[in-house]
Design a protein around this motif. Structure first.
Motif, PDB file in Angstrom:
ATOM      1  N   SER A   1      33.676  49.688  21.306  1.00  0.00           N
ATOM      2  CA  SER A   1      32.268  49.739  20.901  1.00  0.00           C
ATOM      3  C   SER A   1      31.464  50.230  22.107  1.00  0.00           C
ATOM      4  O   SER A   1      31.978  50.265  23.228  1.00  0.00           O
ATOM      5  N   LYS A   2      30.179  50.563  21.853  1.00  0.00           N
ATOM      6  CA  LYS A   2      29.359  51.143  22.923  1.00  0.00           C
ATOM      7  C   LYS A   2      29.209  50.153  24.087  1.00  0.00           C
ATOM      8  O   LYS A   2      28.932  48.974  23.871  1.00  0.00           O
ATOM      9  N   THR A   3      29.419  50.629  25.323  1.00  0.00           N
ATOM     10  CA  THR A   3      29.251  49.742  26.478  1.00  0.00           C
ATOM     11  C   THR A   3      28.410  50.433  27.551  1.00  0.00           C
ATOM     12  O   THR A   3      28.327  51.657  27.578  1.00  0.00           O
TER      13      THR A   3
ATOM     14  N   THR B   1      23.834  44.414  25.219  1.00  0.00           N
ATOM     15  CA  THR B   1      22.578  44.768  24.537  1.00  0.00           C
ATOM     16  C   THR B   1      22.810  44.752  23.022  1.00  0.00           C
ATOM     17  O   THR B   1      21.960  44.299  22.264  1.00  0.00           O
ATOM     18  N   ASP B   2      23.983  45.227  22.595  1.00  0.00           N
ATOM     19  CA  ASP B   2      24.265  45.204  21.158  1.00  0.00           C
ATOM     20  C   ASP B   2      24.416  43.765  20.656  1.00  0.00           C
ATOM     21  O   ASP B   2      24.001  43.428  19.546  1.00  0.00           O
ATOM     22  N   VAL B   3      25.015  42.915  21.509  1.00  0.00           N
ATOM     23  CA  VAL B   3      25.152  41.504  21.108  1.00  0.00           C
ATOM     24  C   VAL B   3      23.765  40.874  20.954  1.00  0.00           C
ATOM     25  O   VAL B   3      23.527  40.113  20.015  1.00  0.00           O
ATOM     26  N   SER B   4      22.830  41.231  21.842  1.00  0.00           N
ATOM     27  CA  SER B   4      21.458  40.681  21.723  1.00  0.00           C
ATOM     28  C   SER B   4      20.865  41.040  20.368  1.00  0.00           C
ATOM     29  O   SER B   4      20.244  40.206  19.707  1.00  0.00           O
TER      30      SER B   4
ATOM     31  N   TYR C   1      21.652  28.199  25.425  1.00  0.00           N
ATOM     32  CA  TYR C   1      21.291  28.616  26.786  1.00  0.00           C
ATOM     33  C   TYR C   1      22.352  29.568  27.349  1.00  0.00           C
ATOM     34  O   TYR C   1      22.020  30.589  27.952  1.00  0.00           O
ATOM     35  N   SER C   2      23.607  29.262  27.123  1.00  0.00           N
ATOM     36  CA  SER C   2      24.666  30.118  27.690  1.00  0.00           C
ATOM     37  C   SER C   2      24.704  31.473  26.982  1.00  0.00           C
ATOM     38  O   SER C   2      25.364  32.398  27.452  1.00  0.00           O
ATOM     39  N   ASN C   3      23.998  31.606  25.878  1.00  0.00           N
ATOM     40  CA  ASN C   3      23.958  32.889  25.184  1.00  0.00           C
ATOM     41  C   ASN C   3      22.735  33.715  25.537  1.00  0.00           C
ATOM     42  O   ASN C   3      22.504  34.760  24.932  1.00  0.00           O
ATOM     43  N   ARG C   4      21.955  33.268  26.537  1.00  0.00           N
ATOM     44  CA  ARG C   4      20.891  34.143  27.052  1.00  0.00           C
ATOM     45  C   ARG C   4      21.563  35.335  27.744  1.00  0.00           C
ATOM     46  O   ARG C   4      22.697  35.222  28.235  1.00  0.00           O
ATOM     47  N   PHE C   5      20.831  36.414  27.826  1.00  0.00           N
ATOM     48  CA  PHE C   5      21.428  37.690  28.246  1.00  0.00           C
ATOM     49  C   PHE C   5      22.265  37.592  29.527  1.00  0.00           C
ATOM     50  O   PHE C   5      23.465  37.886  29.528  1.00  0.00           O
ATOM     51  N   TRP C   6      21.655  37.144  30.642  1.00  0.00           N
ATOM     52  CA  TRP C   6      22.380  37.208  31.922  1.00  0.00           C
ATOM     53  C   TRP C   6      23.509  36.194  31.972  1.00  0.00           C
ATOM     54  O   TRP C   6      24.511  36.390  32.674  1.00  0.00           O
ATOM     55  N   ASN C   7      23.372  35.123  31.218  1.00  0.00           N
ATOM     56  CA  ASN C   7      24.457  34.139  31.175  1.00  0.00           C
ATOM     57  C   ASN C   7      25.660  34.681  30.413  1.00  0.00           C
ATOM     58  O   ASN C   7      26.781  34.211  30.580  1.00  0.00           O
ATOM     59  N   ARG C   8      25.415  35.673  29.578  1.00  0.00           N
ATOM     60  CA  ARG C   8      26.547  36.324  28.885  1.00  0.00           C
ATOM     61  C   ARG C   8      27.202  37.368  29.784  1.00  0.00           C
ATOM     62  O   ARG C   8      28.382  37.638  29.664  1.00  0.00           O
ATOM     63  N   VAL C   9      26.397  37.937  30.690  1.00  0.00           N
ATOM     64  CA  VAL C   9      26.960  38.956  31.589  1.00  0.00           C
ATOM     65  C   VAL C   9      27.834  38.298  32.656  1.00  0.00           C
ATOM     66  O   VAL C   9      28.940  38.729  32.936  1.00  0.00           O
ATOM     67  N   HIS C  10      27.328  37.220  33.246  1.00  0.00           N
ATOM     68  CA  HIS C  10      28.128  36.495  34.255  1.00  0.00           C
ATOM     69  C   HIS C  10      28.067  35.011  33.893  1.00  0.00           C
ATOM     70  O   HIS C  10      27.074  34.325  34.168  1.00  0.00           O
ATOM     71  N   PHE C  11      29.113  34.531  33.264  1.00  0.00           N
ATOM     72  CA  PHE C  11      29.088  33.197  32.623  1.00  0.00           C
ATOM     73  C   PHE C  11      28.633  32.055  33.538  1.00  0.00           C
ATOM     74  O   PHE C  11      27.876  31.189  33.097  1.00  0.00           O
TER      75      PHE C  11
END
Ligand code: HEM
Length: 494
Positions: free
Chosen positions: A41-43, A51-54, A228-238
């Motif tokens: 998928s697009k990355t 961004t697509d997950v958001s 909270y863990s599904n906020r954008f930056w928390n998804r990028v670096h857990f």
């Protein structure tokens, strides 16, 4: 250059080298997968597919809707954090990924959830690899505590109590009601009748501290940790989700601490007979398992059936109450006993197909291995996340609500589904979850066959553990009409 500057620069240098090596490995592995025919998928650099997950999350859909609509594909790739994440898209691939020759040998558990509700129960079974000490023994002990007959009695009684109390001339917020119901059921089931009287200190989303029932604090903290863990930056670096850098992170850490202090105290006491607490404490005690681990097994038993069951109930009521599915509501109301249970369970199963509550199972390849999907060969690399895409598997049977597929008299084989996972890591609470959901749906539909959904025009209604969808109903539309004529709530008349 003095030592004050050279030390930080050395740290930055090492961190950059580690980061560069990690990125390089991901790039090379991706190339290798693409050569093997895996479509990605697009990355984007650094943020992967987030961004697509958001966009999906905004529409109440989970990450695993992130797949390309290619029925002939075995695997689809995306980037998550710094890792490649491969989804098994069809039955054949899913069967290999959950088979006992692969699970626990070539792939094993590695889940970002460790950084979300893992803060509450870091040793929970769901975060452990199969090779962890006592994995099998702990799962068996938990399984022994999950007494289906007992939970059926508790949930039937509680559902009947709940459904006898509703006022007839005002809209009901079923999300809140079903939340209260599941907390009461699971609280009594795991901890005993006293659970409702246990109070802990809790910090709400605004930072206000108050004393609230233990199961409420637990459920809210668990849910907020996941969101909270599904906020954008928390998804990028857990790990960022665990850093006390925001007010919400600090509030959640306060709640975890208070819940742990409370449980340390409770676990000194004597369990009520027949509770999950009694069974698990006795079984784990025989294996000399430390009390913190037993605490986490009991936390798992307490929370695993909250948001999952709430969403199962809400999804089932949503589908059954939609005017276009009126025949199912009528069938449930007009039957009794075993046949009525069969009908409701068929509706629950079909709702789990359309809206699986917790749809991503997180595993990683622990050593390179070759996978053969009906002659199509793939080399899976150590460090790649890989899992069946439950949503894609379920979606193959279409969007229409057709519970008849799950009735005993169905001629076609049942759809291939895995809302509870499959194989060694599958959910030990499956039958319990279905029973708790079935009993609420049964009591509600038979008590209020006239109930009408008031938010049918909401966009993007999907029920799952990361959705904000609502379910509001009026249980007696004629009573609402007369109340409205008398001057209240004109909105409900429209
Ligand atoms: C409708 C309700 C439920 C749904 C949809 C659900 C779904 C799931 C899913 C998808 C998994 C991951 C499976 C895998 O990794 O292969 C799981 C694991 C698990 N569930 Fe459930 N669950 C539900 C209710 C419950 C209940 C009521 C309990 C216990 C009281 C429970 C306990 C567990 C445990 C302990 C695991 C971890 C198993 C392992 O890692 O080996 N679940 N569940």
């Amino acid at each position: 250059m003095g030592p004050f500057l050279s030390v930080p620069m050395a740290v930055v240098g090492v961190a950059s080298a580690v980061y560069a090596a990690r990125v390089m490995r991901t790039v090379l592995d991706r190339r290798s997968y693409e050569k093997q025919g895996v479509v990605f998928s697009k990355t984007y650099p650094f943020i992967g597919s987030e961004t697509d997950v958001s966009e999906l999350l905004e529409r109440n859909k989970t990450r695993d809707y992130l797949y390309l609509d290619q029925p002939a594909t075995d695997l689809v790739g995306s980037i998550r954090g710094f890792d490649i994440q491969l989804y098994g898209m069809n039955r054949q691939t899913a069967e290999i990924l959950v088979s006992p020759t692969i699970t626990g040998k070539h792939i094993d558990r590695d889940t970002p959830a460790l950084y979300s509700f893992g803060q509450l129960s870091p040793s929970a079974i769901t975060f452990q690899k199969i090779t962890t000490d006592h994995f099998g023994g702990r799962k068996r002990n938990l399984g022994k505590g999950l007494d289906l007959e007992r939970i059926s009695v508790i949930s039937n009684r509680r559902a009947a109590d709940f459904c006898s109390e509703f006022i007839r001339d005002a809209p009901l917020d079923l999300k809140r009601i079903v939340g209260d119901y599941t907390r009461e059921v699971m609280g009594e089931f795991v901890w005993g009748k006293d659970a409702g009287r246990r109070i802990v200190s809790y910090k709400d989303r605004d930072g206000e501290v108050s004393d609230v029932p233990f199961m409420f604090a637990l459920n809210e903290t668990f849910t907020r940790l996941r969101f909270y863990s599904n906020r954008f930056w928390n998804r990028v670096h857990f790990p960022i989700a665990t850093w006390p850098i925001t007010r919400e992170a600090r509030r959640l850490q306060y709640n975890c601490k208070k819940l742990h202090e409370h449980l340390a105290d409770v676990l000194q006491g004597t369990p009520e007979p027949e509770t999950v607490w009694e069974q698990v404490a006795a079984g784990n005690g025989k294996l000399a398992i430390p009390i913190e681990i037993t605490r986490d097994d009991l936390l798992t038993a307490s929370i695993a059936g909250l948001d999952t069951v709430q969403n199962t109930i809400l999804a089932t009521l949503w589908y059954v109450l939609l005017p276009r599915n009126a025949e199912w509501r009528e069938a449930i109301v007009s039957r009794s006993g075993q046949r009525r249970d069969q009908l409701i369970e068929a509706c629950v199963s079909e709702s789990l197909r359309l809206s699986p509550p917790g749809s991503v199972i997180n595993n990683k390849v622990v050593e390179d291995f070759d996978m053969d999907v009906e002659g199509r060969k793939y080399r899976l690399k150590k460090g790649t996340r890989v899992m069946p895409n439950i949503h894609a598997l379920h979606a193959k049977y279409g969007d229409a609500f057709k519970p008849e597929r799950f009735l005993p008299e169905a001629e076609e084989p049942e759809p291939y589904m895995m809302p509870f996972g499959k194989g060694r890591r599958s959910c030990p609470g499956r039958n319990l979850g279905i029973a708790v959901a079935r009993n609420f749906v049964k009591q509600f539909i038979t008590a209020y066959p006239e109930a009408q959904i008031t938010n049918t025009t909401d966009k993007d209604v999907h029920f799952n553990n990361l959705s904000h969808s609502q379910l509001t109903v009026v249980i007696d539309p004629s009573a609402v009409r007369s109340a409205a004529t008398a001057g209240s709530c004109p909105v409900l008349l429209s």
